[in-house]
Design an enzyme around this catalytic site. Sequence first.
Site, PDB file in Angstrom:
ATOM      1  N   ASP A  96       0.817  -1.213   0.000  1.00 33.29           N
ATOM      2  CA  ASP A  96       0.000   0.000   0.000  1.00 33.29           C
ATOM      3  C   ASP A  96       0.852   1.265   0.000  1.00 33.29           C
ATOM      4  O   ASP A  96       0.656   2.159  -0.804  1.00 33.29           O
ATOM      5  CB  ASP A  96      -0.987   0.010   1.191  1.00 33.29           C
ATOM      6  N   ASP A 148       6.778   3.946   3.570  1.00 36.23           N
ATOM      7  CA  ASP A 148       6.941   5.089   4.475  1.00 36.23           C
ATOM      8  C   ASP A 148       8.405   5.168   4.904  1.00 36.23           C
ATOM      9  O   ASP A 148       9.225   5.776   4.231  1.00 36.23           O
ATOM     10  CB  ASP A 148       5.970   4.912   5.646  1.00 36.23           C
ATOM     11  N   LYS A 170       6.244   7.881   0.373  1.00 37.19           N
ATOM     12  CA  LYS A 170       6.617   9.167   0.977  1.00 37.19           C
ATOM     13  C   LYS A 170       8.088   9.387   0.655  1.00 37.19           C
ATOM     14  O   LYS A 170       8.964   8.830   1.322  1.00 37.19           O
ATOM     15  CB  LYS A 170       6.368   9.124   2.487  1.00 37.19           C
ATOM     16  N   PHE A 207      -0.099  11.448   7.662  1.00 39.53           N
ATOM     17  CA  PHE A 207      -0.698  10.136   7.911  1.00 39.53           C
ATOM     18  C   PHE A 207      -1.998  10.031   7.129  1.00 39.53           C
ATOM     19  O   PHE A 207      -2.919  10.824   7.304  1.00 39.53           O
ATOM     20  CB  PHE A 207      -0.947   9.924   9.407  1.00 39.53           C
ATOM     21  N   VAL A 208      -2.052   9.026   6.244  1.00 39.38           N
ATOM     22  CA  VAL A 208      -3.220   8.880   5.384  1.00 39.38           C
ATOM     23  C   VAL A 208      -3.993   7.598   5.699  1.00 39.38           C
ATOM     24  O   VAL A 208      -3.420   6.621   6.184  1.00 39.38           O
ATOM     25  CB  VAL A 208      -2.822   8.903   3.884  1.00 39.38           C
ATOM     26  N   ASP A 230      -5.238   2.058   7.365  1.00 38.52           N
ATOM     27  CA  ASP A 230      -6.033   2.224   8.590  1.00 38.52           C
ATOM     28  C   ASP A 230      -5.395   3.176   9.594  1.00 38.52           C
ATOM     29  O   ASP A 230      -4.209   3.489   9.535  1.00 38.52           O
ATOM     30  CB  ASP A 230      -6.211   0.870   9.279  1.00 38.52           C
ATOM     31  N   ARG A 273     -10.309   1.528   6.641  1.00 29.46           N
ATOM     32  CA  ARG A 273      -9.817   0.722   5.511  1.00 29.46           C
ATOM     33  C   ARG A 273     -10.848   0.652   4.385  1.00 29.46           C
ATOM     34  O   ARG A 273     -10.508   0.466   3.233  1.00 29.46           O
ATOM     35  CB  ARG A 273      -9.503  -0.707   5.965  1.00 29.46           C
TER      36      ARG A 273
HETATM   37  P1  IMP Z   1       7.203   1.337   6.523  1.00 29.31           P
HETATM   38  O1  IMP Z   1       7.472   2.449   7.489  1.00 29.31           O
HETATM   39  O2  IMP Z   1       7.626   1.712   5.112  1.00 29.31           O
HETATM   40  O3  IMP Z   1       7.801   0.047   6.973  1.00 29.31           O
HETATM   41  O4  IMP Z   1       5.642   1.144   6.480  1.00 29.31           O
HETATM   42  C1  IMP Z   1       5.057   0.208   7.314  1.00 29.31           C
HETATM   43  C2  IMP Z   1       3.575   0.109   7.147  1.00 29.31           C
HETATM   44  O5  IMP Z   1       2.995   1.135   7.925  1.00 29.31           O
HETATM   45  C3  IMP Z   1       3.019   0.281   5.761  1.00 29.31           C
HETATM   46  O6  IMP Z   1       3.010  -0.888   5.012  1.00 29.31           O
HETATM   47  C4  IMP Z   1       1.602   0.729   6.074  1.00 29.31           C
HETATM   48  O7  IMP Z   1       0.751  -0.375   6.201  1.00 29.31           O
HETATM   49  C5  IMP Z   1       1.790   1.497   7.375  1.00 29.31           C
HETATM   50  N1  IMP Z   1       1.791   2.944   7.122  1.00 29.31           N
HETATM   51  C6  IMP Z   1       2.830   3.737   6.845  1.00 29.31           C
HETATM   52  N2  IMP Z   1       2.435   5.018   6.648  1.00 29.31           N
HETATM   53  C7  IMP Z   1       1.092   5.010   6.804  1.00 29.31           C
HETATM   54  C8  IMP Z   1       0.065   6.031   6.705  1.00 29.31           C
HETATM   55  O8  IMP Z   1       0.303   7.214   6.423  1.00 29.31           O
HETATM   56  N3  IMP Z   1      -1.194   5.596   6.955  1.00 29.31           N
HETATM   57  C9  IMP Z   1      -1.526   4.314   7.251  1.00 29.31           C
HETATM   58  N4  IMP Z   1      -0.613   3.346   7.337  1.00 29.31           N
HETATM   59  C10 IMP Z   1       0.688   3.689   7.116  1.00 29.31           C
HETATM   60 MG    MG Z   2       1.403  -2.077   4.256  1.00 33.14          MG
END
Ligand code: IMP
Ligand code: MG
Length: 166
Positions: free
Chosen positions: A94, A97, A125, A144-145, A151, A157
């Site tokens: 999805d 981040d 991002k 934060f989206v 979610d 969701r």
């Molecule tokens: P990571 O920081 O790239 O490991 O992201 C981890 C997970 O956090 C992602 O796969 C999303 O499911 C969740 N996540 C990160 N940023 C957001 C956001 O802005 N909204 C909702 N979920 C997020």
């Molecule tokens: Mg994810």
Amino acid sequence: MDILLSEKKIQKKVCELAKQVKKRYPSKVFCVVVLNGALVFFSDLMHELRRIGVEVSYSCVKLSSYEGKKSNGNVLVELDAKHVKGADVLVVEDIVDSGATLNFLIPHLKKQGAKRVRLCALLSKPGKHNVPIDFLGFEISDKFVVGYGLDYNQRYRDLPFIGIKK
Ligand code: IMP
Ligand code: MG
């Protein structure tokens, strides 16, 4: 809630992504879907891929990251992907981040014998990670989206659009 990406904009992008994926995988593709967030996006992407003649098979992985005070957390496998050995894998996520999830998952799939791993992510991002994304939907600012699978405490969701959670 402020709408960042409308339902129409998302659906248009999903169609564009499916066309891009088809260029690389003309007749079939094996996806590893990162639960729970990517489920909605994957479902629409799969629907569109089938419509344009790409056969889709998939396996799911569920990861949880325990992020302490540092941004790169330890990732725990709650549910592991299957049928990865020897496969040409397209990971469907999805949002990228901090990149911690993908920085763990891509080597993890290679360790399991994936022949090749590419990444399709709806959102990224930029500036927060250095994960190369082969098929990207939208670059968004560091807010934060929620919605379209994403979610906040398991809520939102089901929204058909992506909004900014204040
Ligand atoms: P990571 O920081 O790239 O490991 O992201 C981890 C997970 O956090 C992602 O796969 C999303 O499911 C969740 N996540 C990160 N940023 C957001 C956001 O802005 N909204 C909702 N979920 C997020
Ligand atoms: Mg994810």
